[in-house]
Scaffold this motif. Structure first.
Motif, PDB file in Angstrom:
ATOM      1  N   VAL A 140       0.850  -1.193   0.000  1.00 23.13           N
ATOM      2  CA  VAL A 140       0.000   0.000   0.000  1.00 23.13           C
ATOM      3  C   VAL A 140       0.882   1.238   0.000  1.00 23.13           C
ATOM      4  O   VAL A 140       2.036   1.211   0.427  1.00 23.13           O
ATOM      5  CB  VAL A 140      -0.924   0.034   1.235  1.00 23.13           C
ATOM      6  N   ARG A 141       0.315   2.324  -0.480  1.00 21.40           N
ATOM      7  CA  ARG A 141       1.044   3.595  -0.476  1.00 21.40           C
ATOM      8  C   ARG A 141       0.717   4.343   0.802  1.00 21.40           C
ATOM      9  O   ARG A 141      -0.439   4.644   1.084  1.00 21.40           O
ATOM     10  CB  ARG A 141       0.679   4.431  -1.710  1.00 21.40           C
ATOM     11  N   THR A 142       1.783   4.620   1.581  1.00 21.50           N
ATOM     12  CA  THR A 142       1.616   5.354   2.830  1.00 21.50           C
ATOM     13  C   THR A 142       2.287   6.724   2.783  1.00 21.50           C
ATOM     14  O   THR A 142       2.164   7.517   3.706  1.00 21.50           O
ATOM     15  CB  THR A 142       2.194   4.546   4.008  1.00 21.50           C
ATOM     16  N   GLY A 143       3.036   6.996   1.705  1.00 21.09           N
ATOM     17  CA  GLY A 143       3.687   8.291   1.533  1.00 21.09           C
ATOM     18  C   GLY A 143       3.576   8.742   0.096  1.00 21.09           C
ATOM     19  O   GLY A 143       3.365   7.923  -0.812  1.00 21.09           O
ATOM     20  N   ALA A 144       3.756  10.037  -0.153  1.00 19.30           N
ATOM     21  CA  ALA A 144       3.538  10.569  -1.506  1.00 19.30           C
ATOM     22  C   ALA A 144       4.707  11.380  -2.026  1.00 19.30           C
ATOM     23  O   ALA A 144       4.579  12.069  -3.042  1.00 19.30           O
ATOM     24  CB  ALA A 144       2.276  11.432  -1.515  1.00 19.30           C
ATOM     25  N   GLY A 166       9.027  11.780  -3.125  1.00 15.11           N
ATOM     26  CA  GLY A 166      10.175  11.022  -3.607  1.00 15.11           C
ATOM     27  C   GLY A 166       9.846  10.176  -4.822  1.00 15.11           C
ATOM     28  O   GLY A 166       8.840  10.365  -5.510  1.00 15.11           O
ATOM     29  N   LYS A 167      10.704   9.196  -5.096  1.00 17.32           N
ATOM     30  CA  LYS A 167      10.513   8.286  -6.220  1.00 17.32           C
ATOM     31  C   LYS A 167       9.272   7.425  -5.985  1.00 17.32           C
ATOM     32  O   LYS A 167       8.841   7.245  -4.846  1.00 17.32           O
ATOM     33  CB  LYS A 167      11.749   7.402  -6.393  1.00 17.32           C
ATOM     34  N   PRO A 168       8.709   6.845  -7.066  1.00 12.77           N
ATOM     35  CA  PRO A 168       7.517   6.016  -6.912  1.00 12.77           C
ATOM     36  C   PRO A 168       7.716   4.843  -5.945  1.00 12.77           C
ATOM     37  O   PRO A 168       6.779   4.435  -5.257  1.00 12.77           O
ATOM     38  CB  PRO A 168       7.252   5.510  -8.339  1.00 12.77           C
ATOM     39  N   GLN A 169       8.952   4.305  -5.883  1.00 16.07           N
ATOM     40  CA  GLN A 169       9.200   3.176  -4.988  1.00 16.07           C
ATOM     41  C   GLN A 169       9.164   3.587  -3.520  1.00 16.07           C
ATOM     42  O   GLN A 169       8.971   2.729  -2.644  1.00 16.07           O
ATOM     43  CB  GLN A 169      10.564   2.536  -5.294  1.00 16.07           C
ATOM     44  N   GLN A 170       9.381   4.879  -3.256  1.00 15.95           N
ATOM     45  CA  GLN A 170       9.337   5.364  -1.879  1.00 15.95           C
ATOM     46  C   GLN A 170       7.887   5.589  -1.457  1.00 15.95           C
ATOM     47  O   GLN A 170       7.018   5.839  -2.281  1.00 15.95           O
ATOM     48  CB  GLN A 170      10.134   6.666  -1.754  1.00 15.95           C
ATOM     49  N   GLY A 171       7.643   5.483  -0.189  1.00 14.88           N
ATOM     50  CA  GLY A 171       6.297   5.708   0.312  1.00 14.88           C
ATOM     51  C   GLY A 171       5.393   4.498   0.204  1.00 14.88           C
ATOM     52  O   GLY A 171       4.174   4.614   0.378  1.00 14.88           O
ATOM     53  N   ILE A 172       5.962   3.321  -0.073  1.00 13.75           N
ATOM     54  CA  ILE A 172       5.186   2.081  -0.125  1.00 13.75           C
ATOM     55  C   ILE A 172       5.484   1.270   1.132  1.00 13.75           C
ATOM     56  O   ILE A 172       6.636   1.151   1.555  1.00 13.75           O
ATOM     57  CB  ILE A 172       5.538   1.264  -1.389  1.00 13.75           C
ATOM     58  N   SER A 173       4.442   0.721   1.733  1.00 13.91           N
ATOM     59  CA  SER A 173       4.601  -0.107   2.929  1.00 13.91           C
ATOM     60  C   SER A 173       4.057  -1.506   2.678  1.00 13.91           C
ATOM     61  O   SER A 173       3.191  -1.715   1.818  1.00 13.91           O
ATOM     62  CB  SER A 173       3.882   0.517   4.134  1.00 13.91           C
ATOM     63  N   PHE A 174       4.576  -2.455   3.431  1.00 12.07           N
ATOM     64  CA  PHE A 174       4.212  -3.868   3.292  1.00 12.07           C
ATOM     65  C   PHE A 174       3.395  -4.255   4.523  1.00 12.07           C
ATOM     66  O   PHE A 174       3.895  -4.239   5.637  1.00 12.07           O
ATOM     67  CB  PHE A 174       5.494  -4.703   3.205  1.00 12.07           C
ATOM     68  N   PHE A 175       2.126  -4.601   4.308  1.00 13.42           N
ATOM     69  CA  PHE A 175       1.219  -4.913   5.415  1.00 13.42           C
ATOM     70  C   PHE A 175       0.924  -6.414   5.478  1.00 13.42           C
ATOM     71  O   PHE A 175       0.870  -7.099   4.453  1.00 13.42           O
ATOM     72  CB  PHE A 175      -0.112  -4.177   5.246  1.00 13.42           C
TER      73      PHE A 175
END
Length: 410
Positions: free
Chosen positions: A183-187, A189-198
């Motif tokens: 899921v995206r938890t941040g917006a 930086g690069k597209p790969q940044q701001g993604i979290s693993f739940f």
């Protein structure tokens, strides 16, 4: 020289390994009932019939053999690579279904590597025992191979996250009681940044809507999954918040090359094709197995499987997450999926028109419905259709070539 599906580089087995092989063979014979064996024969993709494969998973779990590649301290067997391969060879020879990869081969290793003590104690024993099944929440309608473009979002609210968005091509989600989710938890930086693993514990939440997708083979294997204001606790995050891309990449190494021996499975498929060719006429008074064109195609595929097997053995002994393991897993993904597509193409060419009927009841375990053709031919067209997607799922082969180029050719 007659065609063979035996490994071309096979060497005599030590007495110790031969005894180990006999122990595995005896265990399978004593514990795999007819339903389990029928599920193995009627598997039409990389995902066997759910009820029977989970039954076999639980049997292996009680014996301590459900996660042969896990570290011993977390419930693995402690077997070396030769023993792991022997186990898989005997399972394929007996015809038992391959365990579903999402729990054992994908999220399990990620939890071992990134999980807190609490997450490990909670999830790993359940995975080993086959008490839970995890679906993979990666792909979205506009984020398949371009996974970094995902839009499913989780927003922090006090002591929990609220998830909104959707996932697609989620294999066996309609059977799952757990899900690992990007899921995206941040917006920024690069597209790969701001993604979290739940790690999602409960798929019965009323905000989760799971809709099966009927495939070309007539089976609901994939699903769409929709999240509407789904609340999950903060401690569901595996690894650091906004660093889920690291976890996702580590997991994908196991998905693409570390979960099972593709070569061992492919040899069984090749043996079935050879058996069918030996009893199928070539239209000129001989048998297909004697036809030079068939023999050439078969020999070429045999060499591909031999090469894949050697690569898999190297990868099995490699530390996952190392600089070399990423491109190696991509190499295995490319070669194995393109090889299986060529194997299923040859199977259809050998089977001919008897492979065409869609026989859903005959493919259903314990239905009692017999096939209008023989059982070997029954699964060939569904396998062919399912494996059209093999070079796309798990990250398309074009993406894998990009990974190899960026890592090794820069």
């Amino acid at each position: 020289m007659p065609l063979s599906t035996a490994p071309s580089t096979s060497t005599p087995e030590s007495e110790e390994l031969a005894s180990f092989r006999e122990d595995i063979r005896a265990f399978i014979k004593a514990n795999a009932d007819e339903d389990i064996l029928e599920a193995g024969r009627k598997t039409t993709s990389f995902f066997p019939p759910f009820e029977q494969v989970m039954k076999w998973h639980r049997i292996l779990g009680k014996r301590g053999w459900s996660a042969i590649r896990w570290p011993e301290e977390y419930g693995g067997t402690g077997w070396d690579v030769p023993r792991q391969l022997i186990f898989e060879e005997e399972c394929r020879r007996a015809g038992v279904p391959m365990l579903l990869p999402q729990s054992i081969s994908m999220v399990g290793p990620a939890i071992i590597h990134y999980g807190t003590d609490e997450q490990k104690q909670k999830h790993l024993p359940e995975i080993l025992a086959g008490e839970t099944f995890w679906a993979q929440g990666y792909s979205e309608p506009n984020a398949g191979s371009d996974l970094a473009s995902l839009r499913c979002r989780a927003v922090r609210q006090d002591d929990h996250y609220v998830i909104n968005g959707s996932k697609t091509w989620t294999t066996y989600a309609h059977h799952a009681n757990r899900m690992f989710l990007l899921v995206r938890t941040g917006a920024t930086g690069k597209p790969q940044q701001g993604i979290s693993f739940f790690l999602i514990d409960d798929l019965t939440d009323p905000g989760i809507d799971i809709r099966p997708i009927i495939g070309l083979d007539g089976v609901p294997e994939q699903c769409d999954v929709f999240f509407t204001n789904v609340r999950v606790p903060l401690n569901c995050c595996l690894g650091e918040e906004n660093d889920g891309w690291s976890v996702a990449k580590y997991l994908l190494e196991h998905e693409r090359g570390g979960g099972t021996s593709f070569a061992t499975t492919f040899r069984q498929e090749m043996a079935t094709i050879l058996k069918l060719a030996a009893r199928t006429g070539d239209g000129f008074g001989g048998m297909l197995a004697e036809d030079p064109v068939f023999q050439s195609r078969f020999a070429r595929l045999t060499l591909e499987v031999d090469t894949l097997e050697a690569t898999e053995e190297r990868f099995a002994a490699m530390e996952k997450g190392s600089p070399e393991s990423g491109p190696m897993s991509s190499m295995i993904k490319i070669t194995s999926m393109e090889t299986v597509q060529r194997i299923t193409e040859l199977a259809i060419d050998v089977a001919g028109t008897p492979a065409l009927p869609l026989q859903l009841m005959a493919l259903t375990v314990s239905s009692g419905m017999t096939s209008v053709t023989d059982e070997d031919t029954l699964t060939m067209m569904p396998k062919y259709l399912n494996n059209r997607a093999a070079s796309i799922f798990g990250g398309s082969n074009e993406i894998q070539r990009n990974i190899i180029a960026k890592t090794l050719l820069r």
